[in-house]
Design a protein around this motif. Structure first.
Motif, PDB file in Angstrom:
ATOM      1  N   LYS A  10       0.825  -1.203   0.000  1.00 13.83           N
ATOM      2  CA  LYS A  10       0.000   0.000   0.000  1.00 13.83           C
ATOM      3  C   LYS A  10       0.866   1.263   0.000  1.00 13.83           C
ATOM      4  O   LYS A  10       1.986   1.273   0.495  1.00 13.83           O
ATOM      5  N   LEU A  11       0.291   2.320  -0.530  1.00 11.58           N
ATOM      6  CA  LEU A  11       0.940   3.623  -0.455  1.00 11.58           C
ATOM      7  C   LEU A  11       0.855   4.149   0.963  1.00 11.58           C
ATOM      8  O   LEU A  11      -0.198   4.104   1.589  1.00 11.58           O
ATOM      9  N   CYS A  12       1.962   4.636   1.490  1.00 10.99           N
ATOM     10  CA  CYS A  12       1.981   5.243   2.812  1.00 10.99           C
ATOM     11  C   CYS A  12       2.371   6.704   2.658  1.00 10.99           C
ATOM     12  O   CYS A  12       3.278   7.029   1.905  1.00 10.99           O
ATOM     13  N   TYR A  13       1.692   7.578   3.359  1.00  9.39           N
ATOM     14  CA  TYR A  13       1.981   8.996   3.287  1.00  9.39           C
ATOM     15  C   TYR A  13       2.700   9.447   4.552  1.00  9.39           C
ATOM     16  O   TYR A  13       2.306   9.084   5.649  1.00  9.39           O
ATOM     17  N   LEU A  14       3.710  10.213   4.358  1.00 10.41           N
ATOM     18  CA  LEU A  14       4.453  10.768   5.482  1.00 10.41           C
ATOM     19  C   LEU A  14       3.764  12.061   5.906  1.00 10.41           C
ATOM     20  O   LEU A  14       3.483  12.927   5.073  1.00 10.41           O
ATOM     21  N   ALA A  15       3.471  12.200   7.202  1.00  8.71           N
ATOM     22  CA  ALA A  15       2.825  13.408   7.699  1.00  8.71           C
ATOM     23  C   ALA A  15       3.791  14.571   7.560  1.00  8.71           C
ATOM     24  O   ALA A  15       4.756  14.693   8.304  1.00  8.71           O
ATOM     25  N   SER A  16       3.555  15.415   6.582  1.00  8.13           N
ATOM     26  CA  SER A  16       4.475  16.500   6.293  1.00  8.13           C
ATOM     27  C   SER A  16       3.740  17.605   5.562  1.00  8.13           C
ATOM     28  O   SER A  16       2.769  17.362   4.866  1.00  8.13           O
ATOM     29  N   THR A  17       4.229  18.816   5.706  1.00  6.57           N
ATOM     30  CA  THR A  17       3.646  19.934   4.975  1.00  6.57           C
ATOM     31  C   THR A  17       4.321  20.133   3.633  1.00  6.57           C
ATOM     32  O   THR A  17       3.913  20.993   2.867  1.00  6.57           O
ATOM     33  N   HIS A  18       5.348  19.334   3.331  1.00  5.93           N
ATOM     34  CA  HIS A  18       6.080  19.479   2.082  1.00  5.93           C
ATOM     35  C   HIS A  18       5.492  18.502   1.071  1.00  5.93           C
ATOM     36  O   HIS A  18       5.614  17.294   1.208  1.00  5.93           O
ATOM     37  N   GLN A  19       4.880  19.063   0.021  1.00  2.00           N
ATOM     38  CA  GLN A  19       4.065  18.240  -0.852  1.00  2.00           C
ATOM     39  C   GLN A  19       4.721  17.918  -2.193  1.00  2.00           C
ATOM     40  O   GLN A  19       4.060  17.362  -3.051  1.00  2.00           O
ATOM     41  N   ARG A  20       5.989  18.289  -2.386  1.00  2.00           N
ATOM     42  CA  ARG A  20       6.623  17.950  -3.667  1.00  2.00           C
ATOM     43  C   ARG A  20       6.860  16.441  -3.791  1.00  2.00           C
ATOM     44  O   ARG A  20       6.873  15.897  -4.881  1.00  2.00           O
ATOM     45  N   TRP A  21       7.091  15.791  -2.659  1.00  2.65           N
ATOM     46  CA  TRP A  21       7.383  14.359  -2.673  1.00  2.65           C
ATOM     47  C   TRP A  21       6.459  13.647  -1.700  1.00  2.65           C
ATOM     48  O   TRP A  21       6.180  14.148  -0.612  1.00  2.65           O
ATOM     49  N   ARG A  22       5.974  12.481  -2.074  1.00  6.14           N
ATOM     50  CA  ARG A  22       5.207  11.626  -1.190  1.00  6.14           C
ATOM     51  C   ARG A  22       5.972  10.330  -0.961  1.00  6.14           C
ATOM     52  O   ARG A  22       6.648   9.827  -1.842  1.00  6.14           O
ATOM     53  N   TYR A  23       5.802   9.805   0.217  1.00  7.52           N
ATOM     54  CA  TYR A  23       6.592   8.676   0.700  1.00  7.52           C
ATOM     55  C   TYR A  23       5.827   7.375   0.483  1.00  7.52           C
ATOM     56  O   TYR A  23       4.685   7.243   0.896  1.00  7.52           O
ATOM     57  N   VAL A  24       6.458   6.425  -0.211  1.00  6.84           N
ATOM     58  CA  VAL A  24       5.849   5.140  -0.510  1.00  6.84           C
ATOM     59  C   VAL A  24       6.658   4.041   0.149  1.00  6.84           C
ATOM     60  O   VAL A  24       7.871   3.983  -0.028  1.00  6.84           O
ATOM     61  N   VAL A 321      12.581   8.956  -6.004  1.00  4.78           N
ATOM     62  CA  VAL A 321      13.834   8.849  -5.258  1.00  4.78           C
ATOM     63  C   VAL A 321      13.787   7.540  -4.487  1.00  4.78           C
ATOM     64  O   VAL A 321      12.827   7.280  -3.748  1.00  4.78           O
ATOM     65  N   LEU A 322      14.809   6.716  -4.666  1.00  7.86           N
ATOM     66  CA  LEU A 322      14.873   5.416  -4.007  1.00  7.86           C
ATOM     67  C   LEU A 322      15.847   5.466  -2.840  1.00  7.86           C
ATOM     68  O   LEU A 322      16.898   6.114  -2.918  1.00  7.86           O
ATOM     69  N   GLY A 323      15.509   4.761  -1.766  1.00  9.08           N
ATOM     70  CA  GLY A 323      16.386   4.668  -0.618  1.00  9.08           C
ATOM     71  C   GLY A 323      16.392   3.265  -0.038  1.00  9.08           C
ATOM     72  O   GLY A 323      15.657   2.390  -0.488  1.00  9.08           O
ATOM     73  N   ASN A 324      17.220   3.062   0.977  1.00  9.69           N
ATOM     74  CA  ASN A 324      17.248   1.749   1.613  1.00  9.69           C
ATOM     75  C   ASN A 324      16.062   1.601   2.565  1.00  9.69           C
ATOM     76  O   ASN A 324      15.289   2.541   2.773  1.00  9.69           O
ATOM     77  N   ASP A 325      15.901   0.413   3.120  1.00  7.46           N
ATOM     78  CA  ASP A 325      14.812   0.102   4.053  1.00  7.46           C
ATOM     79  C   ASP A 325      13.433   0.351   3.457  1.00  7.46           C
ATOM     80  O   ASP A 325      12.498   0.761   4.151  1.00  7.46           O
ATOM     81  N   GLY A 326      13.288   0.112   2.152  1.00  7.52           N
ATOM     82  CA  GLY A 326      11.978   0.189   1.541  1.00  7.52           C
ATOM     83  C   GLY A 326      11.454   1.585   1.299  1.00  7.52           C
ATOM     84  O   GLY A 326      10.246   1.778   1.190  1.00  7.52           O
ATOM     85  N   VAL A 327      12.324   2.571   1.171  1.00  7.93           N
ATOM     86  CA  VAL A 327      11.875   3.953   0.993  1.00  7.93           C
ATOM     87  C   VAL A 327      11.772   4.287  -0.502  1.00  7.93           C
ATOM     88  O   VAL A 327      12.699   4.037  -1.270  1.00  7.93           O
ATOM     89  N   LEU A 328      10.639   4.832  -0.881  1.00  9.74           N
ATOM     90  CA  LEU A 328      10.437   5.349  -2.226  1.00  9.74           C
ATOM     91  C   LEU A 328       9.678   6.665  -2.122  1.00  9.74           C
ATOM     92  O   LEU A 328       8.587   6.717  -1.565  1.00  9.74           O
ATOM     93  N   LEU A 329      10.267   7.735  -2.638  1.00  9.09           N
ATOM     94  CA  LEU A 329       9.605   9.022  -2.709  1.00  9.09           C
ATOM     95  C   LEU A 329       9.094   9.236  -4.126  1.00  9.09           C
ATOM     96  O   LEU A 329       9.832   9.032  -5.093  1.00  9.09           O
ATOM     97  N   ARG A 330       7.846   9.646  -4.249  1.00  6.23           N
ATOM     98  CA  ARG A 330       7.242   9.907  -5.562  1.00  6.23           C
ATOM     99  C   ARG A 330       7.022  11.403  -5.732  1.00  6.23           C
ATOM    100  O   ARG A 330       6.439  12.050  -4.873  1.00  6.23           O
ATOM    101  N   TYR A 331       7.484  11.933  -6.854  1.00  9.75           N
ATOM    102  CA  TYR A 331       7.358  13.353  -7.128  1.00  9.75           C
ATOM    103  C   TYR A 331       5.917  13.692  -7.484  1.00  9.75           C
ATOM    104  O   TYR A 331       5.315  13.055  -8.351  1.00  9.75           O
ATOM    105  N   VAL A 332       5.342  14.689  -6.817  1.00 12.70           N
ATOM    106  CA  VAL A 332       3.964  15.095  -7.079  1.00 12.70           C
ATOM    107  C   VAL A 332       3.891  16.577  -7.460  1.00 12.70           C
ATOM    108  O   VAL A 332       2.795  17.126  -7.546  1.00 12.70           O
ATOM    109  N   GLY A 333       5.016  17.228  -7.689  1.00  9.89           N
ATOM    110  CA  GLY A 333       5.015  18.602  -8.166  1.00  9.89           C
ATOM    111  C   GLY A 333       4.878  19.644  -7.072  1.00  9.89           C
ATOM    112  O   GLY A 333       4.810  19.362  -5.916  1.00  9.89           O
TER     113      GLY A 333
END
Length: 333
Positions: A10-24, A321-333
């Motif tokens: 599932k897609l997981c969202y990071l609680a943040s006010t910065h909306q350029r990237w979402r955390y998957v 943006v890919l990272g370790n431990d299952g981190v994926l950031l998706r660009y949303v503009g």
């Protein structure tokens, strides 16, 4: 950090006010990514990991390829590339997969046991055609679905350096025979970093050999790649970022102003000629709006306890943006 079950992805969202990237949340291994079209894409990783998205990267689901599970091997898939519905996957131990129906089914293509080095990169170039690179500098092209390959260079990098060790390339005599990184430009040029990071090599279509170059900075090279204007970017160990002067292959670089907080920068991805993003250790995420001359920190990943190691833009509206431990950031503009 949020947790995701391996069954749902599932897609997981990071609680943040910065909306350029979402955390998957995806899979806790190193992965590579490639898009088939605007909604369909694939993520690859270790242990035969293949994840697929059909909604532009918001959700990811596991896929399996029976032909890659017949033997007692744990394949690490290194690269994936598509042109239209035709795609290719390579991995280690040596495995080559081909699809002509946008990944619905995959065919395993036999490979020669004499292949020099491990396959690290593949690029779909046309109908039934692809270009493949090994970590020893061999470049092969095919035009018949991978059943025959033609060498594009006459010798491996080790052979080239043994022949030209007196050419003044610092560190060439200590070359261990493999690339640390290799990146391809849209027009088919390559830049590769030696395994020790003490020099780099370039290749252009039509050249018989790789061309070695002295590094332009004191610190060892971490990674290199191509800017959107055709020039080179260069990362050094410890966090420095350099840009080549002009838009061709050169040994003349100048340092850019970055705010990496002392952490190393691992990759750069250009969204346009002016806008680019850089990622690195401890969630470092940097942005430039002037082609790379100056960089400022983006706080989107500040609360993510992961190293970010890959930035990839698939057009101006889709980026990851890919990272370790299952981190994926998706660009949303």
């Amino acid at each position: 950090m949020c947790k995701c079950t391996l069954e749902l992805w599932k897609l997981c969202y990071l609680a943040s006010t910065h909306q350029r990237w979402r955390y998957v949340c995806i899979f806790p291994e190193k992965c590579v990514i490639q898009s088939v079209h605007i909604f369909l894409g694939f993520l690859l990783g270790t242990r035969q990991t293949i994840l697929e998205t059909k909604d532009g990267g918001s959700t990811w689901f596991p896929r399996s390829i029976p032909s890659a599970e017949d033997e007692d091997f744990n394949y690490r898939f290194n690269s994936v590339s598509f042109m239209g519905k035709e795609g290719w996957i390579i991995g280690k131990p040596a495995i080559l997969l081909h699809t002509s129906d946008a990944g619905e089914s995959w065919e395993r293509i036999p490979l020669s046991a004499q292949l020099p080095g491990n396959m690290v990169y593949i690029k779909a170039t046309g109908e039934q055609s692809a270009e493949m690179v090994t970590d020893e500098g061999a470049i092969y092209v095919t035009s018949n679905r991978g059943y025959n390959w033609k060498a594009a260079v006459q010798e491996t990098v080790s052979a080239t350096l043994n022949r030209t060790v007196s050419s003044g390339i610092s560190g060439a005599s200590y070359y261990t025979g493999t690339f640390n990184t290799v990146n391809r430009s849209p027009d088919g040029r390559y830049v590769a970093v030696s395994s020790r990071g003490n020099f780099y090599l370039t290749w252009e279509p039509g050249q018989p050999f790789w061309q070695p170059h002295n590094r332009a900075v004191a610190r060892r090279i971490q990674n290199m790649g191509w800017r959107a204007d055709g020039g080179l970017w260069l990362l050094v160990r410890g966090g420095g970022l350099f840009l080549s002067k002009g838009n061709g292959i050169t040994e003349d670089f100048e340092e850019a102003s970055v705010q990496s907080r002392g952490f190393g920068i691992l990759d750069v991805g250009y969204r346009s000629k002016d806008e680019a993003w850089a990622a690195g250790g401890s969630g470092v995420l940097l942005k430039t709006a002037n082609g790379g001359k100056t960089w400022v920190r983006d706080k989107a990943a500040d609360n993510i306890a992961a190293n970010l190691y890959s930035v990839k833009f698939l057009g101006d509206s889709r980026g990851f943006v890919l990272g370790n431990d299952g981190v994926l950031l998706r660009y949303v503009g």
